[in-house]
Write an enzyme that holds these catalytic residues in place. Structure first.
Site, PDB file in Angstrom:
ATOM      1  N   GLN A   1      -9.755   4.201   4.893  1.00  0.00           N
ATOM      2  CA  GLN A   1      -8.609   3.666   6.187  1.00  0.00           C
ATOM      3  C   GLN A   1      -9.067   3.771   7.092  1.00  0.00           C
ATOM      4  O   GLN A   1     -10.024   4.940   7.439  1.00  0.00           O
ATOM      5  CB  GLN A   1      -7.395   4.736   5.683  1.00  0.00           C
ATOM      6  CG  GLN A   1      -6.500   5.150   4.641  1.00  0.00           C
ATOM      7  CD  GLN A   1      -7.413   6.082   3.567  1.00  0.00           C
ATOM      8  OE1 GLN A   1      -8.063   6.345   3.405  1.00  0.00           O
ATOM      9  NE2 GLN A   1      -7.154   5.211   1.638  1.00  0.00           N
TER      10      GLN A   1
ATOM     11  N   ASP B   1     -11.242  -1.345   0.507  1.00  0.00           N
ATOM     12  CA  ASP B   1     -11.007  -1.026  -0.744  1.00  0.00           C
ATOM     13  C   ASP B   1      -9.569   0.018   0.032  1.00  0.00           C
ATOM     14  O   ASP B   1     -10.624   1.093   0.448  1.00  0.00           O
ATOM     15  CB  ASP B   1     -11.106  -0.271  -1.467  1.00  0.00           C
ATOM     16  CG  ASP B   1     -10.761   0.108  -3.241  1.00  0.00           C
ATOM     17  OD1 ASP B   1      -9.203   0.961  -2.775  1.00  0.00           O
ATOM     18  OD2 ASP B   1     -11.053   0.474  -3.791  1.00  0.00           O
ATOM     19  N   HIS B   2      -8.493   0.218   0.376  1.00  0.00           N
ATOM     20  CA  HIS B   2      -7.361   0.586   1.146  1.00  0.00           C
ATOM     21  C   HIS B   2      -7.135   1.883   0.801  1.00  0.00           C
ATOM     22  O   HIS B   2      -6.856   3.101   0.924  1.00  0.00           O
ATOM     23  CB  HIS B   2      -6.352   0.357   1.371  1.00  0.00           C
ATOM     24  CG  HIS B   2      -6.438   0.287   2.288  1.00  0.00           C
ATOM     25  ND1 HIS B   2      -6.321   1.552   3.344  1.00  0.00           N
ATOM     26  CD2 HIS B   2      -4.914  -0.473   4.124  1.00  0.00           C
ATOM     27  CE1 HIS B   2      -5.514   1.369   4.804  1.00  0.00           C
ATOM     28  NE2 HIS B   2      -4.892   0.120   4.661  1.00  0.00           N
ATOM     29  N   ARG B   3      -7.788   2.074  -0.819  1.00  0.00           N
ATOM     30  CA  ARG B   3      -7.393   3.111  -1.517  1.00  0.00           C
ATOM     31  C   ARG B   3      -7.972   4.481  -1.180  1.00  0.00           C
ATOM     32  O   ARG B   3      -7.334   6.003  -0.754  1.00  0.00           O
ATOM     33  CB  ARG B   3      -7.411   3.562  -2.598  1.00  0.00           C
ATOM     34  CG  ARG B   3      -6.540   2.500  -3.283  1.00  0.00           C
ATOM     35  CD  ARG B   3      -6.977   2.376  -5.260  1.00  0.00           C
ATOM     36  NE  ARG B   3      -7.853   1.521  -4.854  1.00  0.00           N
ATOM     37  CZ  ARG B   3      -8.318   1.202  -6.386  1.00  0.00           C
ATOM     38  NH1 ARG B   3      -7.560   1.188  -7.651  1.00  0.00           N
ATOM     39  NH2 ARG B   3      -9.410   0.196  -6.388  1.00  0.00           N
TER      40      ARG B   3
END
Length: 377
Positions: free
Chosen positions: A376, A371-373
């Protein structure tokens, strides 16, 4: 992970929501067909709707309430035998019209007796006709080659099938997964040391307690160790009170994607999880892994086995898949895909001597979809 809301009791099950629906349908038909551990959950399932244990039987109709007449296919009204036997069968005289006239009496015509000369000839002809054999039926012609049935004409129209049950739940889960903005990292790693260590462990087990260690056992335990050193990968995302939140679970609950065959030949994917895997030794992890797989195969998984998964491991490499990008379910931070193990394509035709001389190892492709939210870098 956040607790499921009352309006959505399946929020904590993730990819296993379809299985809960399927088991609930079995529970409605026969509660004994479902493990007793699920009974308390299903009593309040779907806004507290009580399970339908059995359909209420309608009271049997009394003989007086049944219909006394029935109509057959020709439109004739018939009555049951009981009514027919009770009523008299005296014929009713039909009234004769006064205008009807009696039919004229037919006049018999005199028959002509055969003459004495013709009687013997007639008897002889009748005897010859009776003695003559009946003519044989003409033989049916046999074709030289058997005729083949005419093939049915192909239809150009497609066939539509409404998805229900587990396939419908899979559609819903995949649609929800589209709301998760994911990124995928791919890495190819050598696995020579993995192969050698597995051989050493299995040889030791064969001489001692028995049993075997699979590649997935070793990869799963290595994943848990990596998450302990990088806890920022063991996170989740959710919106609470309209605000985005980073979720930091208390433990590493490793979900295992298990592909099982159903009695009708179809396949189903279950993702139960090993709870608090970071606190286990390898022997403890191996035991927990085998227990969760055994429960899945025997249809003994409980509600808690599906809840609280923080990260998942799927191994399509067992069916020869080289590179996989699995879907990430809502609430989890990442899912790790394991590819097949083989020599690089440029060395797959080389001899053992060439592989040894050039120190060529088998490789495995790993993918990390996250989940790139909240993850990172």
């Amino acid at each position: 992970m956040p607790e499921p809301t009352e309006g959505n009791p399946l929020a904590a099950f993730g990819a296993n929501e379809w299985l809960v629906d399927e088991m609930y349908e079995q529970y409605q038909k026969d509660p004994e067909s479902v493990d007793p551990a699920w009974w308390d959950f299903f009593k309040t399932y779907r806004n507290g709707a009580p399970p339908a244990n059995a359909a209420a039987k309608a009271p049997a109709a009394s003989p007086a309430a049944t219909s006394t007449t029935a109509t057959d296919g020709a439109g004739t009204t018939t009555r049951p035998p009981s009514e027919t036997n009770q009523r008299p069968t005296t014929p009713v005289a039909q009234p004769v019209s006064s205008a009807a006239k009696p039919a004229p009496t037919p006049v018999a015509k005199p028959s002509v007796a055969p003459t004495p000369s013709s009687a013997p000839d007639a008897s002889r002809a009748a005897a010859q006709t009776a003695a003559a054999p009946a003519p044989a039926a003409p033989a049916r012609p046999v074709p030289k080659e058997p005729t083949t049935p005419k093939a049915a004409e192909a239809s150009d129209e497609p066939t539509y099938t409404v998805l229900r049950g587990a396939p419908a739940r899979t559609v819903q889960n995949m649609d929800v997964s589209l709301s998760v903005p994911t990124a995928t990292s791919v890495r190819q790693v050598p696995v020579k040391l993995l192969w050698d260590n597995r051989i050493v462990i299995n040889n030791h087990l064969a001489r001692a307690r028995g049993g075997k260690v699979s590649f997935t056992h070793l990869i799963g335990f290595a994943l848990v160790k990596a998450l302990k050193s990088m806890p920022e990968m063991n996170v989740g995302f959710d919106v609470v009170d309209g605000k985005p939140n980073l979720i930091q679970p208390a433990h590493i609950n490793l979900g295992l994607a298990i592909d099982l065959a159903k009695p009708d030949g179809t396949r189903q994917l279950l993702v139960p999880s090993i709870k608090a895997a970071e606190s286990m030794s390898f022997a403890h992890f191996w035991t927990a892994y085998e227990e969760i797989v055994k429960k899945a195969r025997n249809n003994k998984l409980e509600v808690s086995d599906f809840q609280g998964t923080t990260i998942s491991l799927t191994n399509p490499g067992t069916i020869g898949t080289n590179h996989s990008v699995p879907r990430l379910m809502k609430g989890q931070g990442a899912i790790i895909g394991v590819g097949s193990m083989d020599y690089p394509p440029e060395f797959q035709g080389a001899s053992d001597e060439t592989l040894t001389r050039n120190a060529v190892s088998k490789v495995m492709t790993l993918t990390s979809t996250y989940d790139h939210r909240v993850i990172q870098g």
